[in-house]
Design an enzyme around this catalytic site. Structure first.
Site, PDB file in Angstrom:
ATOM      1  N   ASP A 176       0.816  -1.210   0.000  1.00  0.00           N
ATOM      2  CA  ASP A 176       0.000   0.000   0.000  1.00  0.00           C
ATOM      3  C   ASP A 176       0.851   1.262   0.000  1.00  0.00           C
ATOM      4  O   ASP A 176       0.321   2.366   0.033  1.00  0.00           O
ATOM      5  CB  ASP A 176      -0.930   0.001   1.221  1.00  0.00           C
ATOM      6  CG  ASP A 176      -2.374   0.272   0.829  1.00  0.00           C
ATOM      7  OD1 ASP A 176      -2.680   0.206  -0.372  1.00  0.00           O
ATOM      8  OD2 ASP A 176      -3.187   0.552   1.729  1.00  0.00           O
TER       9      ASP A 176
ATOM     10  N   ASP B 138     -10.595  -6.945  11.882  1.00  0.00           N
ATOM     11  CA  ASP B 138     -10.477  -8.394  12.055  1.00  0.00           C
ATOM     12  C   ASP B 138     -11.616  -8.951  12.909  1.00  0.00           C
ATOM     13  O   ASP B 138     -12.334  -9.876  12.500  1.00  0.00           O
ATOM     14  CB  ASP B 138      -9.109  -8.751  12.649  1.00  0.00           C
ATOM     15  CG  ASP B 138      -8.676  -7.777  13.739  1.00  0.00           C
ATOM     16  OD1 ASP B 138      -9.546  -7.053  14.276  1.00  0.00           O
ATOM     17  OD2 ASP B 138      -7.480  -7.729  14.059  1.00  0.00           O
TER      18      ASP B 138
END
Length: 871
Positions: free
Chosen positions: A315, A460
């Protein structure tokens, strides 16, 4: 006893003469000699020191009283003798082993023979229970029952126990009756805790909850002062914090009641039937040196290579990462935009690149072992509704708590409780969480929920919650199959926890597990406890400030007599500590959570409160890894809140002594209870300060301890067998069979084995000290670097036994460790703190050091150098 009896005992005169002679030989002044003689006179006047039992004790006096010098008497030595003697009588071990000093300390033995017999009976109880095997047979019978029958049995037992406990909880007792009641339950708990097996643990939980619920009932019904607005306000704040802690305690007991300890399922022998797997390694701003070992280890995972695809998700769009991916033959993925941080990065890869049936995700610093997929994938083939399988996050570098306190590999770290026990308990209830790394997910299940959740910063846990709402199951295997780098600094560690806390509260607001469809009741409770845990900031601050309400503001936060407070509060604390020690002892030592929570309390209080009211506020922050700490220093920015709390508690101590001198006489016991509370808070705050002194970290490549056979090949062809004692990404430490078998700066080859294969790596000897040598890896090729990582970090057995190396939790010893830690924190303030405060803390630590000389100390193991009479 006749105070002049010593005049008639010849040994007393001999002792006086001996002490005077020894003192003069060591240059003692007249006052010192007089003190020697005074102690002798008092001792021989009050005690029959001429008796054989006393004589045997006096011959080893320096061993049993190591803190008292016969040559340098001090005015309060009589207090030191009394304190040490009491400790010797009550604390020394009573078993039959060689370390049982009480067998030799027999001057007081007859007075405490009943205690010796009682403790010997308690000590033999575990062996007796293990011999009968009752607990094992009972557990086996319970395991044979169908799951629904077992759950029904637990529900019925819980209802019956609740009804019985309710009678005990709500029945009003007088102080004497309450004392007898808690004494009986304490005695029962002391016996039950020595019985092995899960059923005895459940019994301890029942006893703990009975005492805690009775305490909370008493607090709500009898201890609020409704006539004083100030006392009522402070009292309601405290009882609110206690109610929160009680809720988390009950949910925690439920969550860890019966850990599953799931074992791996073997893969089918036909390799052609194994599914394809995509390994995703997202990265943003981490250096390439951190990412390389993860990629190299992933390339060596034992899995059919045609069914294994590795993706580096950059990224940061860095050219050196693109070149690295091309050089090692893995896939490189970037995206044009960077929304939703890590979750968005993974979702982009799932859309444009990944095509396999399963996805394994690793943080870029988590190095997987070769066995990772074979240890995890079997469960997906066995359970077709399994959407996610998580393995522990294990760290081979110390976190800031371990490094700054020097406790690495000595005390379980902050995350050990979650990955060692809580996740295993969640797995029992089909509520294991996805933790962002070291996990495998079923691609079809991910597609069904729209990929990784992006609405919160803890993507998550939110993803696993969505999977559970869709009826999918989850699993957890408590065998470390990857290891990574812990946060390097306390500020980075706190920043990471702030993100976790904010994200969990965001989930609580936006997708509350207690509401909505798809979850079972037990799953709702497990998720709720995980989210409530991060709301501990404000309650922890209330506990740290609560006793100051009375000392500084004269507000009765617990409107009850001091004796009643002690009889209700202390049993609640003792039973909670005993039960948690039994449940959590392998993964969290007693009282250490107080330090962990105190360090975080100030910093998570505000973001969690904001997230409760505005869950969309806040942003994702990336946890830095692989940094250096050049010099030891006090992180003053982090320490400021603790300093404020410390100064407030010091003011409280000053007011306590002022109230003792000038306040009403009937408040004396209340002042002492408040003072003890303040001192305990000061100890915990001292521990928080000790954590904020950043220790030096000058290694970029962290060393991992190991014991593995290896060999060194010299240029002349001579082979030097050795044992690999530690390794890092840049070098190794070896132990040779002969001293000085290598020379510094000598080029050599390191030989390591992996299975039946042997690999060699070019190295250079950095330093040699006796039989130990430090060796630096030298100009490895890419293939050699991959092979070295797979021979070391990626070994299947590298991390499996790390958790077993911690000593057993001993609550009293843990409390002593925390007290020493708190004192070290104030020593650090005296050394590194701001100049205006150094003098204050130097005086404070000097006073505490002097008071510590009055406390009992351990027995000296060395033989007594001076064997003379009492002086």
């Amino acid at each position: 006893m006749n105070p002049l009896r010593w005049l008639l005992v010849p040994q007393a005169w001999q002792a006086l003469q001996s002490r005077a002679r020894v003192a003069r030989q060591h240059g003692a002044g007249r006052l010192t000699v007089m003190l020697h003689l005074l102690w002798c006179v008092l001792a021989w006047s009050l005690l029959r020191l001429e008796m054989p039992g006393w004589q045997r004790l006096l011959q080893q006096r320096q061993r049993y009283y190591p803190q008292i010098s016969p040559l340098r008497p001090r005015p309060l030595d009589v207090v030191r003798y009394a304190m040490q003697s009491l400790w010797l009588m009550l604390v020394l071990p009573l078993d039959n082993s060689a370390r049982s000093e009480r067998k030799r300390f027999n001057a007081f033995g007859p007075l405490f023979r009943w205690r010796q017999q009682f403790y010997q009976w308690l000590g033999a109880l575990p062996a007796h229970m293990a011999k009968t095997g009752i607990h094992l047979r009972t557990e086996q019978q319970l395991q044979k029952l169908p799951p629904r029958v077992r759950q029904l049995l637990f529900i019925v037992a819980a209802i019956v126990a609740s009804l019985l406990a309710l009678l005990c909880i709500s029945q009003p007792f007088g102080i004497t009756t309450q004392f007898v009641f808690v004494l009986l339950l304490w005695g029962l708990a002391m016996m039950v805790r020595r019985v092995p097996g899960r059923l005895s643990t459940i019994m301890l939980i029942v006893l703990s909850l009975t005492i805690s619920c009775r305490y909370l009932w008493w607090r709500y019904t009898e201890t609020l002062n409704w006539d004083d607005p100030l006392s009522l306000t402070f009292g309601l704040l405290l009882i609110g914090a206690e109610t929160y802690s009680w809720t988390v305690l009950v949910l925690g007991y439920f969550q860890t009641l019966w850990p599953l300890n799931r074992q791996p399922v073997s893969m089918p022998p036909e390799i052609t039937s194994w599914p394809s797997v995509d390994i995703l390694v997202p990265t943003y701003n981490e250096p390439l040196s951190v990412v390389k070992p993860t990629i190299y280890a992933a390339m060596g995972i034992d899995w059919p290579q045609d069914k294994l695809n590795i993706y580096l998700l950059d990224d940061g769009s860095r050219e050196e990462f693109r070149e690295f991916a091309a050089s090692v033959g893995i896939n490189y993925v970037v995206r044009p935009t960077h929304e939703h941080a890590k979750a968005g990065n993974i979702n982009h890869a799932l859309k444009v690149a990944c095509r396999s049936d399963y996805v394994a995700i690793f943080d870029c610093d988590h190095v997987p072992t070769r066995s990772f997929l074979q240890m995890t994938m079997g469960w997906f083939l066995k359970d077709h509704r399994l959407a996610m399988l998580q393995t522990p996050h294990h760290f081979f570098s110390p976190d800031p708590f371990e490094r700054n306190l020097g406790r690495f590999r000595q005390t379980p770290n902050e995350g050990s409780l979650f990955y060692g026990l809580v996740q295993d308990g969640n797995d029992t209830w089909d509520a294991a969480f996805f933790c962002g790394s070291c996990a495998v997910l079923r691609r079809a299940a991910l597609d069904e929920i729209g990929g990784i959740a992006v609405e919160t910063v803890t993507e998550d846990a939110h993803t696993s919650l969505r999977l559970h709402r869709q009826g999918y199951t989850s699993a957890y295997i408590r065998i470390p199959q990857a290891a990574g780098l812990a946060t390097e600094s306390l500020s980075a560690h706190i920043g990471q926890r702030i993100r976790w806390a904010r994200g969990m509260v965001q989930i609580f607001r936006l997708d509350n597990p207690l509401m909505g469809k798809g979850l079972k009741l037990v799953q709702r409770l497990c998720y709720a406890n995980a989210m409530l845990h991060f709301l501990a900031g404000i309650p922890r601050l209330i506990f740290l400030l609560a006793p100051l309400a009375f000392l500084l503001c004269h507000a009765y936060i617990i409107y009850a007599p001091a004796l009643a407070i002690a009889i209700y509060v202390l049993p609640h604390m003792v039973h909670t500590s005993l039960t948690n020690s039994r449940i959590q002892g392998r993964w969290r030592h007693s009282f250490w959570s107080e330090v962990y929570e105190t360090v975080l309390a100030w910093y998570i209080a505000r973001p969690t409160t904001v997230a409760l009211f505005n869950p969309h506020k806040g942003k994702f922050n990336v946890t830095a890894k692989g940094g250096l700490v050049e010099e030891r220093h006090l992180d003053w920015v982090i320490t400021k809140p603790y300093m404020m709390l410390v100064l407030l508690n010091i003011a409280g101590i000053g007011m306590a002594f002022w109230r003792m001198a000038y306040g009403p006489a009937n408040e004396l016991l209340t002042i002492w209870v408040s003072l003890v509370w303040v001192v305990y808070n000061m100890i915990i705050l001292g521990g928080a300060v000790a954590v904020s002194v950043e220790a030096r970290q000058i290694r970029e490549a962290h060393r991992v301890e190991i014991a593995m056979p290896a060999a060194i090949a010299r240029e002349d062809g001579h082979m030097v067998p050795c044992t690999l004692r530690d390794y890092s990404d840049g070098g190794v430490g070896v132990e040779l069979r002969e001293a000085d078998a290598l020379k510094e700066d000598e080029p050599v080859w390191l030989l390591l084995r992996r299975g039946q294969q042997e690999f060699s790596f070019p190295c250079q000897v950095q330093r040699v000290f006796g039989r130990r040598a430090g060796i630096r890896l030298h100009q490895l090729t890419t293939r050699q670097h991959i092979e070295f990582i797979q021979c070391t970090f990626a070994r299947a057995d590298t991390w499996a036994l790390w958790q077993d190396g911690f000593p057993e939790d001993k609550p009293v010893q843990s409390l002593a460790d925390i007290m020493v830690l708190g004192f070290k924190g104030y020593l650090r303030l005296a050394e590194y703190g701001p100049a205006p405060l150094r003098r204050l803390f130097r005086a404070l630590t000097s006073l505490v050091s002097w008071l510590a000389t009055l406390l009992p100390q351990g027995i000296s193991r060395a033989p007594a150098a001076i064997k003379t009479d009492f002086s």
